[in-house]
Scaffold this motif. Structure first.
Motif, PDB file in Angstrom:
ATOM      1  N   GLU A 329       0.828  -1.207   0.000  1.00 55.38           N
ATOM      2  CA  GLU A 329       0.000   0.000   0.000  1.00 55.38           C
ATOM      3  C   GLU A 329       0.861   1.255   0.000  1.00 55.38           C
ATOM      4  O   GLU A 329       0.545   2.235  -0.687  1.00 55.38           O
ATOM      5  CB  GLU A 329      -0.917  -0.001   1.228  1.00 55.38           C
ATOM      6  CG  GLU A 329      -1.860   1.188   1.271  1.00 55.38           C
ATOM      7  CD  GLU A 329      -2.832   1.101   2.434  1.00 55.38           C
ATOM      8  OE1 GLU A 329      -3.542   2.094   2.675  1.00 55.38           O
ATOM      9  OE2 GLU A 329      -2.876   0.045   3.104  1.00 55.38           O
ATOM     10  N   LEU A 333       0.623   3.936  -3.119  1.00 52.43           N
ATOM     11  CA  LEU A 333       0.132   5.278  -2.821  1.00 52.43           C
ATOM     12  C   LEU A 333       1.202   6.332  -3.077  1.00 52.43           C
ATOM     13  O   LEU A 333       0.898   7.454  -3.479  1.00 52.43           O
ATOM     14  CB  LEU A 333      -0.356   5.353  -1.371  1.00 52.43           C
ATOM     15  CG  LEU A 333      -0.928   6.692  -0.922  1.00 52.43           C
ATOM     16  CD1 LEU A 333      -2.114   7.086  -1.784  1.00 52.43           C
ATOM     17  CD2 LEU A 333      -1.335   6.648   0.541  1.00 52.43           C
ATOM     18  N   PHE A 341      -6.106   9.617  -5.600  1.00 51.69           N
ATOM     19  CA  PHE A 341      -6.563   9.326  -4.245  1.00 51.69           C
ATOM     20  C   PHE A 341      -7.569  10.351  -3.731  1.00 51.69           C
ATOM     21  O   PHE A 341      -8.174  10.147  -2.669  1.00 51.69           O
ATOM     22  CB  PHE A 341      -5.373   9.202  -3.275  1.00 51.69           C
ATOM     23  CG  PHE A 341      -4.687  10.484  -2.925  1.00 51.69           C
ATOM     24  CD1 PHE A 341      -5.178  11.321  -1.944  1.00 51.69           C
ATOM     25  CD2 PHE A 341      -3.519  10.860  -3.577  1.00 51.69           C
ATOM     26  CE1 PHE A 341      -4.531  12.496  -1.612  1.00 51.69           C
ATOM     27  CE2 PHE A 341      -2.869  12.028  -3.255  1.00 51.69           C
ATOM     28  CZ  PHE A 341      -3.380  12.850  -2.265  1.00 51.69           C
ATOM     29  N   TRP A 349      -8.569   3.709  -2.784  1.00 51.80           N
ATOM     30  CA  TRP A 349      -8.011   4.444  -1.659  1.00 51.80           C
ATOM     31  C   TRP A 349      -9.120   4.837  -0.675  1.00 51.80           C
ATOM     32  O   TRP A 349      -9.119   5.912  -0.115  1.00 51.80           O
ATOM     33  CB  TRP A 349      -7.277   5.695  -2.148  1.00 51.80           C
ATOM     34  CG  TRP A 349      -6.286   5.430  -3.224  1.00 51.80           C
ATOM     35  CD1 TRP A 349      -6.310   5.867  -4.496  1.00 51.80           C
ATOM     36  CD2 TRP A 349      -5.104   4.624  -3.117  1.00 51.80           C
ATOM     37  NE1 TRP A 349      -5.239   5.404  -5.204  1.00 51.80           N
ATOM     38  CE2 TRP A 349      -4.468   4.631  -4.379  1.00 51.80           C
ATOM     39  CE3 TRP A 349      -4.516   3.885  -2.078  1.00 51.80           C
ATOM     40  CZ2 TRP A 349      -3.286   3.939  -4.633  1.00 51.80           C
ATOM     41  CZ3 TRP A 349      -3.343   3.200  -2.330  1.00 51.80           C
ATOM     42  CH2 TRP A 349      -2.740   3.238  -3.589  1.00 51.80           C
ATOM     43  N   LEU A 352      -7.820   5.679   2.883  1.00 50.08           N
ATOM     44  CA  LEU A 352      -7.280   7.033   2.991  1.00 50.08           C
ATOM     45  C   LEU A 352      -8.408   8.054   2.961  1.00 50.08           C
ATOM     46  O   LEU A 352      -8.355   9.078   3.664  1.00 50.08           O
ATOM     47  CB  LEU A 352      -6.296   7.288   1.848  1.00 50.08           C
ATOM     48  CG  LEU A 352      -5.687   8.690   1.777  1.00 50.08           C
ATOM     49  CD1 LEU A 352      -4.970   9.043   3.075  1.00 50.08           C
ATOM     50  CD2 LEU A 352      -4.744   8.811   0.594  1.00 50.08           C
ATOM     51  N   PHE A 355      -9.792   8.336   6.324  1.00 54.80           N
ATOM     52  CA  PHE A 355      -8.870   9.106   7.168  1.00 54.80           C
ATOM     53  C   PHE A 355      -9.045  10.612   6.928  1.00 54.80           C
ATOM     54  O   PHE A 355      -9.062  11.406   7.875  1.00 54.80           O
ATOM     55  CB  PHE A 355      -7.434   8.673   6.850  1.00 54.80           C
ATOM     56  CG  PHE A 355      -6.387   9.365   7.670  1.00 54.80           C
ATOM     57  CD1 PHE A 355      -6.312   9.201   9.042  1.00 54.80           C
ATOM     58  CD2 PHE A 355      -5.458  10.206   7.061  1.00 54.80           C
ATOM     59  CE1 PHE A 355      -5.342   9.845   9.797  1.00 54.80           C
ATOM     60  CE2 PHE A 355      -4.486  10.849   7.795  1.00 54.80           C
ATOM     61  CZ  PHE A 355      -4.430  10.668   9.170  1.00 54.80           C
ATOM     62  N   LEU A 356      -9.195  11.011   5.667  1.00 56.38           N
ATOM     63  CA  LEU A 356      -9.418  12.420   5.352  1.00 56.38           C
ATOM     64  C   LEU A 356     -10.727  12.920   5.969  1.00 56.38           C
ATOM     65  O   LEU A 356     -10.773  14.019   6.543  1.00 56.38           O
ATOM     66  CB  LEU A 356      -9.452  12.623   3.836  1.00 56.38           C
ATOM     67  CG  LEU A 356      -8.147  12.419   3.066  1.00 56.38           C
ATOM     68  CD1 LEU A 356      -8.415  12.491   1.568  1.00 56.38           C
ATOM     69  CD2 LEU A 356      -7.116  13.453   3.459  1.00 56.38           C
ATOM     70  N   ALA A 402      -2.145  14.825   4.777  1.00 54.59           N
ATOM     71  CA  ALA A 402      -2.730  13.574   5.242  1.00 54.59           C
ATOM     72  C   ALA A 402      -2.130  12.385   4.504  1.00 54.59           C
ATOM     73  O   ALA A 402      -1.898  11.319   5.098  1.00 54.59           O
ATOM     74  CB  ALA A 402      -4.242  13.613   5.057  1.00 54.59           C
ATOM     75  N   ARG A 403      -1.880  12.537   3.216  1.00 55.16           N
ATOM     76  CA  ARG A 403      -1.284  11.440   2.437  1.00 55.16           C
ATOM     77  C   ARG A 403       0.111  11.101   2.958  1.00 55.16           C
ATOM     78  O   ARG A 403       0.472   9.929   3.090  1.00 55.16           O
ATOM     79  CB  ARG A 403      -1.215  11.821   0.961  1.00 55.16           C
ATOM     80  CG  ARG A 403      -0.649  10.699   0.083  1.00 55.16           C
ATOM     81  CD  ARG A 403      -0.699  11.083  -1.383  1.00 55.16           C
ATOM     82  NE  ARG A 403       0.392  11.946  -1.739  1.00 55.16           N
ATOM     83  CZ  ARG A 403       1.428  11.577  -2.491  1.00 55.16           C
ATOM     84  NH1 ARG A 403       1.518  10.351  -2.942  1.00 55.16           N
ATOM     85  NH2 ARG A 403       2.370  12.438  -2.800  1.00 55.16           N
ATOM     86  N   TRP A 406      -0.186   9.300   6.156  1.00 56.16           N
ATOM     87  CA  TRP A 406      -0.651   7.936   5.895  1.00 56.16           C
ATOM     88  C   TRP A 406       0.483   7.066   5.343  1.00 56.16           C
ATOM     89  O   TRP A 406       0.599   5.881   5.699  1.00 56.16           O
ATOM     90  CB  TRP A 406      -1.822   7.993   4.918  1.00 56.16           C
ATOM     91  CG  TRP A 406      -2.517   6.688   4.712  1.00 56.16           C
ATOM     92  CD1 TRP A 406      -2.275   5.770   3.754  1.00 56.16           C
ATOM     93  CD2 TRP A 406      -3.593   6.158   5.499  1.00 56.16           C
ATOM     94  NE1 TRP A 406      -3.114   4.701   3.859  1.00 56.16           N
ATOM     95  CE2 TRP A 406      -3.946   4.910   4.926  1.00 56.16           C
ATOM     96  CE3 TRP A 406      -4.295   6.610   6.602  1.00 56.16           C
ATOM     97  CZ2 TRP A 406      -4.964   4.119   5.442  1.00 56.16           C
ATOM     98  CZ3 TRP A 406      -5.312   5.819   7.118  1.00 56.16           C
ATOM     99  CH2 TRP A 406      -5.638   4.594   6.553  1.00 56.16           C
ATOM    100  N   CYS A 410       1.923   3.601   6.975  1.00 57.86           N
ATOM    101  CA  CYS A 410       2.119   2.323   6.294  1.00 57.86           C
ATOM    102  C   CYS A 410       3.558   1.838   6.447  1.00 57.86           C
ATOM    103  O   CYS A 410       3.810   0.646   6.700  1.00 57.86           O
ATOM    104  CB  CYS A 410       1.758   2.453   4.815  1.00 57.86           C
ATOM    105  SG  CYS A 410       0.006   2.768   4.494  1.00 57.86           S
TER     106      CYS A 410
END
Length: 495
Positions: A329, A333, A341, A349, A352, A355-356, A402-403, A406, A410
């Motif tokens: 992942e 990503l 995404f 995604w 994610l 999560f956002l 945020a990405r 994330w 991972c």
């Protein structure tokens, strides 16, 4: 009689001019046919001649005057026209002659286009065939010219005896359609060639960008994610995690700076906002409010970081993920563009996306967004399931932050083997509590200099250096410690 002759003089001039134009056109076709055998073609001159002929608009009266004047000139000029009137010519014959003429011109144009097509790429048989067709069509036009020069009326009647006018028009349109097809094929070939050139240019640019990133990584290690390209699970080490962590922290700091800028534009007091985030911790300088806001953003984004589901009940299935699943992942990503995404319709995604949707409302309060932008449209779009995420610079910056968090999450669990925190292949996250004594092993101060009450600077004695609040949490990957960033305060240690 004088009135009639005066009225016809301009028409005679027009008819004679048209006849001369036809003669010039046919002479040009003959010269073009002669150059066919030599392999030289003047497409511009041929097209201009054909276009000029195609633009002629002839009425029935004009055609009648044209043929009558031509017959009169053949018998001796305009002086004899009053004494010996020209034979009558019906409009149908005149139209038939002109229709056959235009059909012949369009056939010449189609044959010439076919000849040009056969030259690129070179095809000897196709060139000979097109050359023969072009010569044949020019010969037909030459015959029309000779018949018209000898006896215009007879030439028109001869054309009327042949195929109907509608058939001549159909032939003209068929030849024009063939010309357009050949032109379209030529343009399509050029377009494919330019697409190939553009693809080669993109490939070359991508190679240059990769080389530039590699060079920047060698000069400034850890500043770009290029060091994580082509990474394999077996080759992971703490340096890779440090690179990803620096990018995540840099993004957090950038978004906190944007929040501070929006606060100032909206008329908010950053010092009051900092006091609300960390009450009881005095700031040594008004500009230190940025550290409090950065702490607020980081602690919100890293909340639940130590859990595989990131503390989200909707992602409980991630609790069963192993190291390889997290690494796959991370790799996918990292290479995905933002458009991919941020597409709420994509299920790839979806984790994610959850999560956002969870972090944005907790980080950007409703009153904050309304004060910054005058409405809460972005907040509403984020909260709506199935709706697209806002396409605004503000949310784009938040989503990129945020990405990166994330991605770090991972990568964090690719080091977690499920054994103890002291294992060489385990990972953990930590932060310093308020009032804790400063440790140079586990902590890094955002500023080693304290500002005293007189506006000067003085180094705080080591014994009095205590933590006011954690700005960014720290990490421990195997035996490597990545210090947490803290803001120091003179507050006494709380019992």
């Amino acid at each position: 009689m004088e009135t009639l002759m005066a009225a016809e003089l301009p028409q005679q001039k027009a008819g004679g001019g048209l006849a001369r134009r036809l003669v010039r056109l046919l002479r040009r076709k003959r010269s073009t046919a002669g150059s066919v055998a030599g392999g030289e073609y003047d497409e511009s001159s041929l097209d201009s001649s054909i276009n000029s002929l195609s633009k002629l608009k002839l009425s029935a009266a004009t055609l009648d005057v044209l043929f009558r004047n031509a017959a009169v000139e053949k018998k001796g000029g305009a002086t004899q026209s009053a004494a010996a009137p020209a034979p009558a010519l019906d409009s149908a014959s005149a139209h038939a002659f002109v229709a056959s003429l235009f059909a012949g011109v369009s056939a010449v144009k189609a044959a010439y286009a076919q000849l040009q097509q056969a030259q690129h790429p070179y095809d000897a048989e196709a060139i000979q065939s097109a050359d023969a067709a072009l010569v044949a069509e020019l010969t037909k036009l030459s015959d029309h010219k000779r018949q018209f020069a000898r006896d215009p009326v007879a030439a028109a009647k001869s054309a009327a005896v042949g195929p109907p006018v509608l058939a001549a028009h159909a032939d003209e349109q068929r030849h024009l359609l063939r010309t357009y097809e050949i032109t379209a094929g030529k343009l399509g070939k050029e377009l494919r060639g330019r697409d190939a050139e553009a693809e080669r240019a993109r490939a070359a640019l991508a190679d240059e960008l990769r080389a530039a990133r590699a060079l920047e990584e060698r000069v400034h290690p850890g500043r770009t994610l290029a060091a994580l390209d082509g990474l394999h699970l077996s080759g992971l080490n703490a340096t890779h995690f440090l690179t990803a962590m620096r990018h995540a922290v840099k993004s957090v700091r950038s978004f906190a700076k944007s929040v501070l800028g929006e606060m100032r534009r909206a008329g908010w007091d950053p010092a009051a906002a900092a006091a609300a985030v960390h009450p009881g911790v005095p700031l040594r300088h008004p500009g230190d409010a940025k550290f409090a806001l950065e702490s607020f953003v980081a602690l919100k984004m890293f909340a639940g970081f130590h859990r595989r589901d990131f503390g989200l009940s909707s992602l409980h299935d991630r609790s069963s993920y192993d190291r390889r699943r997290f690494f796959v992942e991370f790799a996918e990503l990292k290479a995905a563009p933002a458009v991919a995404f941020l597409d709420a319709r994509s299920s790839r995604w979806s984790a994610l996306g959850e999560f956002l949707r969870d972090r944005y409302p907790s980080l950007v309060h409703e009153r904050m967004e309304a004060s910054f932008f005058g409405n809460t449209a972005q907040r509403g779009a984020v909260a709506s399931l199935g709706a697209s995420f806002p396409e605004t610079p503000w949310f784009a910056e938040f989503a990129e932050m945020a990405r990166r968090v994330w991605l770090l999450h991972c990568l964090f669990f690719t080091f977690d083997s499920g054994v103890g925190c002291d294992s060489d292949d385990s990972a953990s996250i930590f932060q310093a509590p308020a009032g804790a004594r400063f440790s140079e092993v586990y902590m890094e101060s955002v500023s080693d200099l304290d500002t005293d009450g007189d506006g000067g600077t003085a180094l705080t004695p080591p014994g009095e250096r205590v933590v006011g609040f954690t700005v960014v949490p720290g990490f421990k990957v195997g035996r490597t410690v990545m210090q947490c960033r803290v803001y120091l305060s003179r507050l006494a240690r709380q019992p």
